[in-house]
Design a protein around this motif. Sequence first.
Motif, PDB file in Angstrom:
ATOM      1  N   VAL A 182      49.327  50.220  24.769  1.00  0.00           N
ATOM      2  CA  VAL A 182      48.242  50.705  25.626  1.00  0.00           C
ATOM      3  C   VAL A 182      47.291  51.588  24.828  1.00  0.00           C
ATOM      4  CG1 VAL A 182      47.710  52.242  27.554  1.00  0.00           C
ATOM      5  CG2 VAL A 182      49.475  50.507  27.794  1.00  0.00           C
ATOM      6  N   ARG A 183      47.845  52.468  24.013  1.00  0.00           N
ATOM      7  CA  ARG A 183      47.015  53.345  23.180  1.00  0.00           C
ATOM      8  C   ARG A 183      46.087  52.519  22.294  1.00  0.00           C
ATOM      9  NH1 ARG A 183      46.821  56.025  18.207  1.00  0.00           N
ATOM     10  NH2 ARG A 183      46.311  58.258  18.354  1.00  0.00           N
ATOM     11  N   ALA A 184      46.623  51.478  21.663  1.00  0.00           N
ATOM     12  CA  ALA A 184      45.811  50.634  20.795  1.00  0.00           C
ATOM     13  C   ALA A 184      44.750  49.875  21.591  1.00  0.00           C
ATOM     14  CB  ALA A 184      46.710  49.652  20.047  1.00  0.00           C
ATOM     15  N   HIS A 185      45.150  49.360  22.758  1.00  0.00           N
ATOM     16  CA  HIS A 185      44.202  48.623  23.604  1.00  0.00           C
ATOM     17  C   HIS A 185      43.049  49.512  24.054  1.00  0.00           C
ATOM     18  CE1 HIS A 185      42.600  46.228  26.885  1.00  0.00           C
ATOM     19  NE2 HIS A 185      42.868  47.210  27.726  1.00  0.00           N
ATOM     20  N   VAL A 186      43.356  50.723  24.515  1.00  0.00           N
ATOM     21  CA  VAL A 186      42.324  51.639  24.987  1.00  0.00           C
ATOM     22  C   VAL A 186      41.357  51.980  23.865  1.00  0.00           C
ATOM     23  CG1 VAL A 186      41.917  53.993  25.791  1.00  0.00           C
ATOM     24  CG2 VAL A 186      43.703  52.608  26.863  1.00  0.00           C
ATOM     25  N   ARG A 187      41.882  52.289  22.693  1.00  0.00           N
ATOM     26  CA  ARG A 187      41.021  52.706  21.588  1.00  0.00           C
ATOM     27  C   ARG A 187      40.169  51.550  21.057  1.00  0.00           C
ATOM     28  NH1 ARG A 187      42.528  57.832  19.064  1.00  0.00           N
ATOM     29  NH2 ARG A 187      43.796  58.894  20.635  1.00  0.00           N
ATOM     30  N   ALA A 188      40.730  50.353  21.025  1.00  0.00           N
ATOM     31  CA  ALA A 188      39.939  49.199  20.589  1.00  0.00           C
ATOM     32  C   ALA A 188      38.818  48.912  21.591  1.00  0.00           C
ATOM     33  CB  ALA A 188      40.842  47.981  20.436  1.00  0.00           C
ATOM     34  N   GLY A 272      46.224  57.989  32.217  1.00  0.00           N
ATOM     35  CA  GLY A 272      44.973  58.737  32.225  1.00  0.00           C
ATOM     36  C   GLY A 272      44.851  59.658  31.022  1.00  0.00           C
ATOM     37  N   ALA A 273      45.960  60.277  30.629  1.00  0.00           N
ATOM     38  CA  ALA A 273      45.937  61.166  29.464  1.00  0.00           C
ATOM     39  C   ALA A 273      45.668  60.392  28.184  1.00  0.00           C
ATOM     40  CB  ALA A 273      47.269  61.910  29.368  1.00  0.00           C
ATOM     41  N   LEU A 274      46.224  59.183  28.073  1.00  0.00           N
ATOM     42  CA  LEU A 274      45.954  58.350  26.902  1.00  0.00           C
ATOM     43  C   LEU A 274      44.475  57.981  26.812  1.00  0.00           C
ATOM     44  CD1 LEU A 274      49.039  55.941  26.978  1.00  0.00           C
ATOM     45  CD2 LEU A 274      48.556  57.700  25.257  1.00  0.00           C
ATOM     46  N   VAL A 275      43.868  57.687  27.958  1.00  0.00           N
ATOM     47  CA  VAL A 275      42.439  57.356  27.975  1.00  0.00           C
ATOM     48  C   VAL A 275      41.596  58.581  27.618  1.00  0.00           C
ATOM     49  CG1 VAL A 275      40.511  56.604  29.424  1.00  0.00           C
ATOM     50  CG2 VAL A 275      42.750  55.504  29.646  1.00  0.00           C
ATOM     51  N   ALA A 276      41.935  59.730  28.189  1.00  0.00           N
ATOM     52  CA  ALA A 276      41.185  60.952  27.899  1.00  0.00           C
ATOM     53  C   ALA A 276      41.270  61.310  26.423  1.00  0.00           C
ATOM     54  CB  ALA A 276      41.717  62.102  28.750  1.00  0.00           C
ATOM     55  N   GLU A 277      42.468  61.205  25.854  1.00  0.00           N
ATOM     56  CA  GLU A 277      42.635  61.528  24.433  1.00  0.00           C
ATOM     57  C   GLU A 277      41.813  60.583  23.568  1.00  0.00           C
ATOM     58  OE1 GLU A 277      46.328  62.332  21.363  1.00  0.00           O
ATOM     59  OE2 GLU A 277      46.387  60.547  22.654  1.00  0.00           O
TER      60      GLU A 277
END
Length: 309
Positions: A182-188, A272-277
């Motif tokens: 998820v972290r990789a998907h959000v950042r990409a 939500g925290a992963l997206v905010a970060e």
Amino acid sequence: MRLGVIDIGSNSVHLLVVDAHPGAQPLPAFSHKTELRLAESLDPDGRVGEATADRLVSFIRECLVVAEDQGVSDLFAFATSALRESPNGEAVIDRVRHETGVELEALSGTDEARMTFLAVRRWFGWSSGRLLVVDIGGGSLELAGGLDEEPDVAFSLPLGAGRLTRERLPGDPPTESAAREVRAHVRASLAERVRPLLAFGAPDRAVGTSKTMRSLARIAGAAPRDDGPFVPRTLSRNDLRGIVQRLASLDSVARAQLPGVSEGRAHQLYAGALVAEAALDLLQVERLDICPWALREGLILRRLDHLTS
């Protein structure tokens, strides 16, 4: 005048009644809310099921009674990503109109970003200079930036806290591998779109809105809601890193024990925290000021502007 707005979001349906007139701050007078969990109640094909539509129509009827009881003279309603993206969203909107008389507006993601930006601009004022606004909802992430009341850049991405939790973060708590994906998907996804927001350089003020941002700021030590809307609240990039690490190992029950976290939204707070970060990292922002106004208030302000034009 008394104005009412019905907000149909991914998690809840909320009637807010405000006392408002042009040139003055809209003051909340009454609130009526239910946790419909529209996004989580969709059929496997993304359609709004009949039982969910029944509950929506029934609650809007309740809202009409409450609005009359509260002396509302102007009532309007809007819906965000969950209904906008549903294959039968238009049919549900037609049913609401036919059975309640309420004209329900399904906002585009860009309009969500624009109206949230308007609310932030009016709250912080012209002295804030160039604004950058980050709004994490249940179904989508809205980003906007600019110098005026109309942003220079405004767009929406399908990176809402509820959506990511439902589609990509199974388990409570989720596995480390799922969280990394998820972290990789959000950042990409963010990296493909942030360039226009960076074109003008660092903003004079970066702002976060929404329940997710308020909860994260509260965990970081911001003043509780009962202290009122005028107390400055912030969320730093450094605090957010620590919160992400902390939430990773907590289940929903444990998250709900944290300050500012409601039981109904605890399950989606980690996403939500992963997206905010990711947003703070990729937008190169060290701190967000938390704004108590967001989409709902932006639409109220737009309504007031139109009523007096």
